[in-house]
Write an enzyme that holds these catalytic residues in place. Sequence first.
Site, PDB file in Angstrom:
ATOM      1  CB  THR A  87      -0.806   0.026   1.322  1.00  0.00           C
ATOM      2  OG1 THR A  87      -1.669  -1.101   1.356  1.00  0.00           O
ATOM      3  CG2 THR A  87      -1.626   1.277   1.498  1.00  0.00           C
TER       4      THR A  87
ATOM      5  NE  ARG B 153      -8.432  -7.782   3.176  1.00  0.00           N
ATOM      6  CZ  ARG B 153      -7.383  -6.948   3.211  1.00  0.00           C
ATOM      7  NH1 ARG B 153      -7.163  -6.106   2.213  1.00  0.00           N
ATOM      8  NH2 ARG B 153      -6.575  -6.936   4.249  1.00  0.00           N
ATOM      9  CB  VAL B 154     -13.037  -3.499   2.556  1.00  0.00           C
ATOM     10  CG1 VAL B 154     -12.513  -2.106   2.874  1.00  0.00           C
ATOM     11  CG2 VAL B 154     -13.966  -3.450   1.342  1.00  0.00           C
ATOM     12  N   GLY B 155      -9.734  -3.880   3.229  1.00  0.00           N
ATOM     13  CA  GLY B 155      -8.739  -3.777   4.299  1.00  0.00           C
ATOM     14  C   GLY B 155      -8.902  -2.481   5.067  1.00  0.00           C
ATOM     15  CG  ASP B 156      -5.363  -0.978   6.937  1.00  0.00           C
ATOM     16  OD1 ASP B 156      -5.205  -1.685   5.917  1.00  0.00           O
ATOM     17  OD2 ASP B 156      -4.435  -0.329   7.449  1.00  0.00           O
TER      18      ASP B 156
ATOM     19  CB  THR C 239       1.597  -0.148   4.550  1.00  0.00           C
ATOM     20  OG1 THR C 239       2.853  -0.214   5.237  1.00  0.00           O
ATOM     21  CG2 THR C 239       1.468   1.214   3.892  1.00  0.00           C
ATOM     22  N   GLY C 240       0.343  -2.811   5.531  1.00  0.00           N
ATOM     23  CA  GLY C 240       0.473  -4.136   6.129  1.00  0.00           C
ATOM     24  C   GLY C 240      -0.892  -4.736   6.352  1.00  0.00           C
TER      25      GLY C 240
ATOM     26  N   GLY D 295      -4.228  -5.272   7.056  1.00  0.00           N
ATOM     27  CA  GLY D 295      -5.261  -4.322   7.449  1.00  0.00           C
ATOM     28  C   GLY D 295      -6.201  -4.823   8.520  1.00  0.00           C
TER      29      GLY D 295
END
Length: 380
Positions: free
Chosen positions: A226, A254-257, A277-278, A280
């Site tokens: 990211t 799928r949604v991350g942070d 980043t990383g 989420g």
Amino acid sequence: MNNWTRRRFFLTSLTGSLVAGAGKLFASSLPSADAAPASGKRPVIISSLNGLKYLDRGMDILKKGGDTLDAVLATVSAVEDDPEDTSVGYGGLPNEDGEVELDACVMHGPTRRAGSVASVRRIKNVARLAKTVMDRTNHLMLVGPGATRFAVDEGFEETNLLTERSRLAWLAWKAKTAENWRPGLDSPEWKDPDDSKKMSQLFDTPEKQVWLAWARQVVAHPPTGTINCLAVNEKGEISGTTTTSGLAWKIAGRVGDSPIIGAGLYVDGDVGGAGSTGRGEENIKIAGGHTIVEMMRKGMNPTDACLEALHRVARNYNHDKKRLRKFHIFFYALNKDGVHGSAALWNNHYDKSPAEYAVHDGSPRTARCASLYDETVIED
Ligand code: ASP
């Protein structure tokens, strides 16, 4: 079934630095890492390491007295356009269906506004799209097909986001995880499942073979990646953005942070901003961006505030390193005085170099991240 053998080593950070030096991904020709500063300098722009070569675009805007959100967008849009960055925008690694799905958000400190988009397909510059949501609607977050429709209505170009490199990596992942994606039993090309042979078959020209080692890595360890970018101008105004293609091979939807205000990004014009980043999922559970800004509001310096967020991530696993070593996560923070810092869960994880982030306060350079665990994790 896969034939990958998996070995794990925990090495000391000293050994880790030696190992990681060989695999440096970014910044090879740029000055080496400095420690985070105790006092600030303005203007300044910082980002995750993958923004290093584009920070000058944002700095040019800051130096001309431009808006801080325009500055961070200039930097991350260049990363979104770059097919070589397989974690953001065009060329990002796709979901399990082979579709690139992008997430992004922006926060504008001076006007205290935000915008966000998630699970967007076929639109490259989703950080700008998040700003368009902020500027042109009475909403804050648009997702999925609605977000793509909105983008097209607003004049964003629809485009195929999959490059040949990311498409081949996806096929390699499919071949590893699904029998159906290999030549069938009745095919003259049928072979006993052997992932490494299959991958060599896919990467069948000299141009493609240069991607092979990378593809083996991303198939074995679905990467996250990211860009988070934060900028403060001379007046002390601050904005930020985070944009990503998210976790490779994720389930569609799928949604991350990254698009979650308060997790992948948080900016308060009175205090500063923070992002991540990383993995989420871990960040969302601790609302990392907001947590860090609140720590800074109470007087904590950016690096310590990032470490506090990491403590909370580790606490969610009772500091069980056996589980924690399965992922990596970084936090980045910048206060309105221009003091910045970053911290990573590990000093070094898999093939990545010792944790660093990118800074431009006069010239672009890398800075070392603090780490919660001063160890290197190597797994192959
Ligand atoms: N945080 C992003 C996500 O979880 C991915 C990453 O930063 O590597 O989607």
